[in-house]
Scaffold this active site. Structure first.
Site, PDB file in Angstrom:
ATOM      1  N   CYS A  96       0.810  -1.220   0.000  1.00 48.12           N
ATOM      2  CA  CYS A  96       0.000   0.000   0.000  1.00 48.12           C
ATOM      3  C   CYS A  96       0.850   1.280   0.000  1.00 48.12           C
ATOM      4  O   CYS A  96       1.472   1.577  -1.007  1.00 48.12           O
ATOM      5  CB  CYS A  96      -0.971  -0.055   1.167  1.00 48.12           C
ATOM      6  SG  CYS A  96      -2.394   1.021   0.943  1.00 48.12           S
ATOM      7  N   ARG A 130     -12.539   6.662  -0.575  1.00 51.21           N
ATOM      8  CA  ARG A 130     -11.534   5.605  -0.418  1.00 51.21           C
ATOM      9  C   ARG A 130     -12.029   4.287  -1.007  1.00 51.21           C
ATOM     10  O   ARG A 130     -13.236   4.074  -1.128  1.00 51.21           O
ATOM     11  CB  ARG A 130     -11.209   5.402   1.071  1.00 51.21           C
ATOM     12  CG  ARG A 130     -10.736   6.670   1.760  1.00 51.21           C
ATOM     13  CD  ARG A 130     -10.300   6.382   3.180  1.00 51.21           C
ATOM     14  NE  ARG A 130      -9.113   5.540   3.224  1.00 51.21           N
ATOM     15  CZ  ARG A 130      -7.875   5.995   3.123  1.00 51.21           C
ATOM     16  NH1 ARG A 130      -7.657   7.290   2.960  1.00 51.21           N
ATOM     17  NH2 ARG A 130      -6.852   5.173   3.185  1.00 51.21           N
ATOM     18  N   HIS A 193      -3.447  -5.351   2.646  1.00 50.84           N
ATOM     19  CA  HIS A 193      -3.090  -5.341   4.065  1.00 50.84           C
ATOM     20  C   HIS A 193      -3.634  -6.614   4.687  1.00 50.84           C
ATOM     21  O   HIS A 193      -4.221  -7.438   4.033  1.00 50.84           O
ATOM     22  CB  HIS A 193      -3.768  -4.171   4.773  1.00 50.84           C
ATOM     23  CG  HIS A 193      -3.182  -2.853   4.441  1.00 50.84           C
ATOM     24  ND1 HIS A 193      -1.947  -2.456   4.866  1.00 50.84           N
ATOM     25  CD2 HIS A 193      -3.690  -1.808   3.749  1.00 50.84           C
ATOM     26  CE1 HIS A 193      -1.721  -1.221   4.452  1.00 50.84           C
ATOM     27  NE2 HIS A 193      -2.754  -0.801   3.755  1.00 50.84           N
TER      28      HIS A 193
HETATM   29  N1  GLN Z   1      -2.123   6.710   2.344  1.00 51.93           N
HETATM   30  C1  GLN Z   1      -2.272   5.870   1.216  1.00 51.93           C
HETATM   31  C2  GLN Z   1      -3.662   5.953   0.579  1.00 51.93           C
HETATM   32  O1  GLN Z   1      -4.614   6.250   1.238  1.00 51.93           O
HETATM   33  C3  GLN Z   1      -1.955   4.450   1.574  1.00 51.93           C
HETATM   34  C4  GLN Z   1      -2.882   3.886   2.587  1.00 51.93           C
HETATM   35  C5  GLN Z   1      -2.460   2.578   3.125  1.00 51.93           C
HETATM   36  O2  GLN Z   1      -1.267   2.225   3.217  1.00 51.93           O
HETATM   37  N2  GLN Z   1      -3.464   1.850   3.582  1.00 51.93           N
HETATM   38  O3  GLN Z   1      -3.774   5.694  -0.599  1.00 51.93           O
END
Ligand code: GLN
Length: 242
Positions: A96, A130, A193
């Site tokens: 990520c 998101r 993740h």
């Molecule tokens: N900050 C990054 C995003 O939101 C990565 C997030 C993460 O590692 N979960 O895209």
């Protein structure tokens, strides 16, 4: 002489969303079960490292805030080392936020421009909405990787890099082109993740095999008892994926 694999864990204290450290545990346990010694060093902010000393590099995910804070440190030499490792074919797993850092840049949803190391030709642009959920994708070896994604960044791959997988379900790189992650030589970048390797023993073994091939010219991994993992995977597939 027994076999020994050295892992560099980059920014373990800053980039450890959703237990990304579990990837190190999975690699370590799966190697020890085969009689391979494992040594892991934590490469924190301010600590320099030489990628040639390691067989596997790992970098986890973080929030926009941590990614911004780390930028300065990354540019004090770690960028060169990571770049070298990626192009030498060292095994690297990046999750990520850590994955995003290997590309050219990440423009956050609120307009902040983070120039990254550009080791691979891709870029990421954030949106307010998101992309969250359990998801799955298939690698070119046919491994069905199950994961959990939560990112604002949309990643677009450009020249010379292939995706790690094709989406089975979920958003992946950008929610549009059905790709997930990046694959280049022995570098694996993914939004998964959760962490990804304990849920996906085949992927863990692929990384281990590549590291052993690099170092010893061969890898014959004895099979392990993955019956619990297989059961858990079936359940997740049934409930969330297919
Ligand atoms: N900050 C990054 C995003 O939101 C990565 C997030 C993460 O590692 N979960 O895209």
């Amino acid at each position: 002489m027994g076999m020994m694999i050295r892992i560099a864990h980059l920014y373990p204290d800053m980039l450890n969303l959703y237990g990304d450290r579990g990837n190190i545990i999975a690699l370590t346990e799966r190697m020890r079960a085969r009689g391979i010694d494992v040594h892991t060093d934590a490469i924190t902010m301010g600590k320099s490292f030489n990628a040639d000393d390691y067989d596997i590099l790992f970098i986890g995910g973080g929030q926009d805030f941590e990614q911004d804070v780390l930028l300065n440190d990354l540019k004090k030499g770690k960028d060169t080392q990571i770049n070298k490792a990626i192009h030498n074919g060292t095994v690297m797993l990046a999750i990520c936020g850590g994955y995003q850092m290997l590309g050219k840049y990440y423009k956050t949803y609120d307009g902040k421009m983070l120039e990254y190391i550009g080791a691979l030709d891709f870029y990421t642009e954030g949106k307010k909405e998101r992309m969250i959920g359990n998801y799955a994708y298939k690698t070119k070896e046919g491994i069905e990787v199950i994961g959990f994604e939560n990112h604002s960044g949309r990643t677009y791959l450009r020249n010379g890099v292939e995706p790690l997988g094709k989406m089975i379900r979920g958003y992946g790189n950008n929610g549009r082109d059905s790709t997930e992650g990046v694959r280049f030589k022995n570098t694996f970048g993914t939004y998964s993740h959760g962490p990804v390797l304990p849920k996906n023993p085949q992927l863990a073994d692929l990384l281990i095999s590549k590291a052993l091939e690099n170092k010893y010219g061969k890898s014959d991994l004895s099979p392990l008892d993955d019956s619990l993992e297989t059961k858990a995977r079936k359940q997740v597939m049934r409930l969330y994926i297919k």
